[in-house]
Design an enzyme around this catalytic site. Sequence first.
Site, PDB file in Angstrom:
ATOM      1  N   GLY A  14     -28.076  21.177   2.869  1.00 48.33           N
ATOM      2  CA  GLY A  14     -27.077  22.244   2.824  1.00 48.33           C
ATOM      3  C   GLY A  14     -27.044  23.040   1.533  1.00 48.33           C
ATOM      4  N   SER A  15     -28.190  23.144   0.849  1.00 46.98           N
ATOM      5  CA  SER A  15     -28.148  23.908  -0.413  1.00 46.98           C
ATOM      6  C   SER A  15     -27.972  25.402  -0.147  1.00 46.98           C
ATOM      7  CB  SER A  15     -29.387  23.626  -1.270  1.00 46.98           C
ATOM      8  OG  SER A  15     -30.547  24.164  -0.692  1.00 46.98           O
ATOM      9  N   ASN A  16     -28.552  25.913   0.918  1.00 47.23           N
ATOM     10  CA  ASN A  16     -28.305  27.322   1.253  1.00 47.23           C
ATOM     11  C   ASN A  16     -26.853  27.531   1.674  1.00 47.23           C
ATOM     12  OD1 ASN A  16     -30.726  29.202   1.083  1.00 47.23           O
ATOM     13  ND2 ASN A  16     -31.625  27.373   2.036  1.00 47.23           N
ATOM     14  N   ARG A  67     -30.364  20.552  26.202  1.00 45.43           N
ATOM     15  CA  ARG A  67     -30.073  21.551  25.170  1.00 45.43           C
ATOM     16  C   ARG A  67     -28.954  22.504  25.594  1.00 45.43           C
ATOM     17  NH1 ARG A  67     -33.887  21.497  21.063  1.00 45.43           N
ATOM     18  NH2 ARG A  67     -35.856  20.528  21.616  1.00 45.43           N
ATOM     19  N   MET A  92     -31.732  22.246  12.315  1.00 39.16           N
ATOM     20  CA  MET A  92     -33.053  21.854  12.804  1.00 39.16           C
ATOM     21  C   MET A  92     -33.104  21.622  14.308  1.00 39.16           C
ATOM     22  SD  MET A  92     -34.795  22.098  10.115  1.00 39.16           S
ATOM     23  CE  MET A  92     -36.347  21.285  10.458  1.00 39.16           C
ATOM     24  N   LEU A  95     -32.490  26.484  19.616  1.00 42.56           N
ATOM     25  CA  LEU A  95     -31.347  26.959  20.398  1.00 42.56           C
ATOM     26  C   LEU A  95     -31.836  27.585  21.705  1.00 42.56           C
ATOM     27  CD1 LEU A  95     -29.487  28.451  17.334  1.00 42.56           C
ATOM     28  CD2 LEU A  95     -28.714  26.485  18.700  1.00 42.56           C
ATOM     29  N   ASN A 109     -30.677  33.701  10.117  1.00 39.30           N
ATOM     30  CA  ASN A 109     -31.347  32.478   9.671  1.00 39.30           C
ATOM     31  C   ASN A 109     -32.112  32.776   8.396  1.00 39.30           C
ATOM     32  OD1 ASN A 109     -32.522  29.797   9.913  1.00 39.30           O
ATOM     33  ND2 ASN A 109     -34.417  30.792  10.572  1.00 39.30           N
ATOM     34  N   HIS A 111     -35.680  31.538   6.453  1.00 44.83           N
ATOM     35  CA  HIS A 111     -36.919  30.785   6.637  1.00 44.83           C
ATOM     36  C   HIS A 111     -37.742  30.893   5.350  1.00 44.83           C
ATOM     37  CE1 HIS A 111     -40.268  28.918   8.652  1.00 44.83           C
ATOM     38  NE2 HIS A 111     -41.050  29.860   8.153  1.00 44.83           N
ATOM     39  N   ASP A 147     -38.204  31.499  14.536  1.00 48.21           N
ATOM     40  CA  ASP A 147     -38.366  32.268  13.296  1.00 48.21           C
ATOM     41  C   ASP A 147     -38.833  33.710  13.547  1.00 48.21           C
ATOM     42  OD1 ASP A 147     -37.555  30.052  11.752  1.00 48.21           O
ATOM     43  OD2 ASP A 147     -39.563  29.215  11.832  1.00 48.21           O
TER      44      ASP A 147
HETATM   45  C1  GRF Z   1     -34.568  25.814   3.624  1.00 48.53           C
HETATM   46  O1  GRF Z   1     -35.845  25.820   3.022  1.00 48.53           O
HETATM   47  C2  GRF Z   1     -34.486  26.876   4.675  1.00 48.53           C
HETATM   48  O2  GRF Z   1     -35.260  28.025   4.382  1.00 48.53           O
HETATM   49  C3  GRF Z   1     -35.039  26.195   5.890  1.00 48.53           C
HETATM   50  O3  GRF Z   1     -34.587  24.869   5.790  1.00 48.53           O
HETATM   51  C4  GRF Z   1     -34.337  24.547   4.428  1.00 48.53           C
HETATM   52  C5  GRF Z   1     -32.911  24.099   4.364  1.00 48.53           C
HETATM   53  O4  GRF Z   1     -32.552  23.619   3.087  1.00 48.53           O
HETATM   54  N1  GRF Z   1     -34.633  26.878   7.083  1.00 48.53           N
HETATM   55  P1  GRF Z   1     -31.026  23.428   2.725  1.00 48.53           P
HETATM   56  O5  GRF Z   1     -30.435  22.460   3.731  1.00 48.53           O
HETATM   57  O6  GRF Z   1     -30.360  24.763   2.794  1.00 48.53           O
HETATM   58  O7  GRF Z   1     -31.004  22.851   1.342  1.00 48.53           O
END
Ligand code: GRF
Length: 218
Positions: A14-16, A67, A92, A95, A109, A111, A147
């Site tokens: 969840g860093s993003n 799904r 992950m 959908l 999203n 990527h 993607d």
């Molecule tokens: C990121 O590299 C994002 O681009 C990809 O999955 C990774 C998720 O990382 N879709 P985080 O959970 O946001 O740290």
Amino acid sequence: MARLKLAILISGRGSNMRALIGGCREGQIDADLALVLSNKAEAAGLGHAANAGIATKVIPHGDFPDRVSFDGAIDRALTTAGADFVCLAGFMRLLTPGFIARWRDRMINIHPSLLPAFPGLDTHRRVLEAGVRITGCTVHFVRFETDTGPIIAQAAVPVLPGDDEASLADRVLGREHRLYPMALRLVAEGRVRVEGERAVIDGLPADGGGALLINPAG
Ligand code: GRF
């Protein structure tokens, strides 16, 4: 445009998500955080979201026979939370077409490559194998093929001699944390629209402004 009510879907670290929450909390992004939802109870990002006072929910995909029913449960959770816009941030699960159609142009999203190059998993390994000199990250609206979808913003990142998957992933991730809030900000400002499957951004300066990050050090 009405203030966005945002849901963030995660599966892990969840860093993003944290970067997006930070952007909202610091006033960079004009949006309310309605929900952080994970398909995995152990996702580390859930704790951070809860500590930040954001509603969280776990919907384990394994609890559903297929799904379509899993996506139906996500859709209900989003609606119940009042969300009107979705950010996928390391979510992950594939959908279903129905879910994607329902959130068309209301779901984005990130990527870790310069799409349309290198969609899918193991991105950095494939980038290194291909020997490209420049990679990066992309924020895009979500379409059914993995993607794909209209591109809102991209950042370029050099592939350096001696890079391995971990070092490249780190460098790209640093860029992701800047790009995703910038792209969401453009959306929240009502400046992004989709025309003929291309995202058009109103009022961008000639240097690309917030939709383009090309200085590796900056
Ligand atoms: C990121 O590299 C994002 O681009 C990809 O999955 C990774 C998720 O990382 N879709 P985080 O959970 O946001 O740290």
